[in-house]
Design a protein around this motif. Sequence first.
Motif, PDB file in Angstrom:
ATOM      1  N   PHE A 186      -6.514  -6.550   5.464  1.00 44.72           N
ATOM      2  CA  PHE A 186      -7.159  -5.571   4.580  1.00 44.72           C
ATOM      3  C   PHE A 186      -7.951  -4.561   5.413  1.00 44.72           C
ATOM      4  O   PHE A 186      -8.032  -3.376   5.059  1.00 44.72           O
ATOM      5  CB  PHE A 186      -8.123  -6.262   3.612  1.00 44.72           C
ATOM      6  N   THR A 187      -8.577  -5.028   6.482  1.00 42.94           N
ATOM      7  CA  THR A 187      -9.426  -4.155   7.286  1.00 42.94           C
ATOM      8  C   THR A 187      -8.650  -3.036   7.980  1.00 42.94           C
ATOM      9  O   THR A 187      -9.266  -2.076   8.458  1.00 42.94           O
ATOM     10  CB  THR A 187     -10.183  -4.982   8.353  1.00 42.94           C
ATOM     11  N   ASN A 188      -7.317  -3.130   8.030  1.00 48.88           N
ATOM     12  CA  ASN A 188      -6.544  -2.019   8.605  1.00 48.88           C
ATOM     13  C   ASN A 188      -6.727  -0.736   7.805  1.00 48.88           C
ATOM     14  O   ASN A 188      -6.526   0.362   8.325  1.00 48.88           O
ATOM     15  CB  ASN A 188      -5.063  -2.378   8.682  1.00 48.88           C
ATOM     16  N   LEU A 189      -7.107  -0.876   6.543  1.00 48.44           N
ATOM     17  CA  LEU A 189      -7.377   0.313   5.729  1.00 48.44           C
ATOM     18  C   LEU A 189      -8.555   1.115   6.278  1.00 48.44           C
ATOM     19  O   LEU A 189      -8.675   2.308   6.004  1.00 48.44           O
ATOM     20  CB  LEU A 189      -7.658  -0.086   4.281  1.00 48.44           C
ATOM     21  N   LEU A 190      -9.411   0.457   7.059  1.00 45.43           N
ATOM     22  CA  LEU A 190     -10.589   1.135   7.590  1.00 45.43           C
ATOM     23  C   LEU A 190     -10.258   2.035   8.774  1.00 45.43           C
ATOM     24  O   LEU A 190     -11.078   2.857   9.167  1.00 45.43           O
ATOM     25  CB  LEU A 190     -11.639   0.100   8.021  1.00 45.43           C
ATOM     26  N   PHE A 191      -9.053   1.850   9.356  1.00 47.49           N
ATOM     27  CA  PHE A 191      -8.683   2.715  10.476  1.00 47.49           C
ATOM     28  C   PHE A 191      -8.628   4.176  10.043  1.00 47.49           C
ATOM     29  O   PHE A 191      -8.809   5.079  10.850  1.00 47.49           O
ATOM     30  CB  PHE A 191      -7.328   2.295  11.056  1.00 47.49           C
ATOM     31  N   ASP A 192      -8.336   4.398   8.772  1.00 47.57           N
ATOM     32  CA  ASP A 192      -8.284   5.772   8.261  1.00 47.57           C
ATOM     33  C   ASP A 192      -9.045   5.838   6.942  1.00 47.57           C
ATOM     34  O   ASP A 192      -8.533   6.296   5.925  1.00 47.57           O
ATOM     35  CB  ASP A 192      -6.830   6.218   8.075  1.00 47.57           C
ATOM     36  N   VAL A 193     -10.298   5.353   6.984  1.00 46.08           N
ATOM     37  CA  VAL A 193     -11.072   5.242   5.756  1.00 46.08           C
ATOM     38  C   VAL A 193     -11.330   6.608   5.128  1.00 46.08           C
ATOM     39  O   VAL A 193     -11.425   6.730   3.894  1.00 46.08           O
ATOM     40  CB  VAL A 193     -12.395   4.495   6.020  1.00 46.08           C
ATOM     41  N   GLU A 194     -11.411   7.659   5.945  1.00 46.38           N
ATOM     42  CA  GLU A 194     -11.638   8.997   5.382  1.00 46.38           C
ATOM     43  C   GLU A 194     -10.442   9.443   4.552  1.00 46.38           C
ATOM     44  O   GLU A 194     -10.605  10.092   3.512  1.00 46.38           O
ATOM     45  CB  GLU A 194     -11.935  10.006   6.503  1.00 46.38           C
ATOM     46  N   ALA A 195      -9.232   9.086   4.998  1.00 43.55           N
ATOM     47  CA  ALA A 195      -8.048   9.416   4.212  1.00 43.55           C
ATOM     48  C   ALA A 195      -8.049   8.646   2.899  1.00 43.55           C
ATOM     49  O   ALA A 195      -7.675   9.187   1.847  1.00 43.55           O
ATOM     50  CB  ALA A 195      -6.785   9.099   5.007  1.00 43.55           C
ATOM     51  N   VAL A 196      -8.474   7.383   2.950  1.00 44.82           N
ATOM     52  CA  VAL A 196      -8.568   6.590   1.717  1.00 44.82           C
ATOM     53  C   VAL A 196      -9.542   7.239   0.761  1.00 44.82           C
ATOM     54  O   VAL A 196      -9.259   7.416  -0.435  1.00 44.82           O
ATOM     55  CB  VAL A 196      -8.997   5.145   2.043  1.00 44.82           C
ATOM     56  N   LYS A 197     -10.701   7.601   1.254  1.00 44.21           N
ATOM     57  CA  LYS A 197     -11.719   8.224   0.393  1.00 44.21           C
ATOM     58  C   LYS A 197     -11.258   9.589  -0.114  1.00 44.21           C
ATOM     59  O   LYS A 197     -11.636  10.003  -1.217  1.00 44.21           O
ATOM     60  CB  LYS A 197     -13.038   8.344   1.149  1.00 44.21           C
TER      61      LYS A 197
END
Length: 290
Positions: free
Chosen positions: A146-157
């Motif tokens: 799940f933490t792989n989503l944090l590699f591009d957290v700005e894109a997620v946001k």
Amino acid sequence: MKIAITTPQGNVGRHLARMLVRSGVRPLLLTRHPENLPADVAEHADVMTMDSRAPRDVIAATSGVDAVYWVDPPVESPDPMADYRRATESIVAAVDANRIRRVVFQSSVGAEKRHGAGEIDGLAETEVALDRSGAEVTHLRCGYFFTNLLFDVEAVKAGLVKTVLPLDAPMSWVAPRDIAEVAALTLLNREWSGRRVQAVHGPEDLTWTQVAQILAQELGRDVRVERISDEEMRAQYLDAGMPPAMADAVLGMSTGLRDDFTPEQHRSLLTSTPTTLRSWIHEELGMSGR
């Protein structure tokens, strides 16, 4: 029983250290940066400074250790496979010199391919070397963190996630805390022997489309996922400053498992863990938009 943990500040290690402390074990934490350990954890642990890619360091640090949780450290050079080989040489040298009885190795789904899965090939080499080492070993074949989503957290946001994978192809997603729990149980269990492979698949397989839907619901804003070409993704990695070999290795983790790959371990009671993506977003990130 003396248990050592490598990368104790990592996504899994930080949970594992606390779990072992709560179980009554005083773990040995092996790290290049002991100053970064939380004080409340360091108080209940032994700490040694160690570079996982330096065999002499690893041999010295693991003297008297009965079991070790081994994580190949993050790649740092333009030659990722060479980094993995140095880490592999270190743990094998330590097992041989110190007669370490047990190793629990943090591997990945896809390592069973042995070749053709990018950076995961480095984990496969470690698996093979540990199998030949004479130690009793459990390989934890972990799903997508799940933490792989944090590699591009700005894109997620920002509401746009990009991937080279098919949007509706399910794969295993897992919370690092669940991996730590499986690791702790394995390290504390004295009943197993020989070579074992233990998959850690999380609670359910998810497609990227489903992940985007969950993120949208929990963030309270639109999130969509877009499939892009391998060339576009590689260019993004290069633009972010990755050396070419590293970009190829990271991309290969996706492309190598994209077509006609089925994990060696099927989903079952043994391989499934409880933490859902939705609960992880709430508990670990506090990202809910509601």
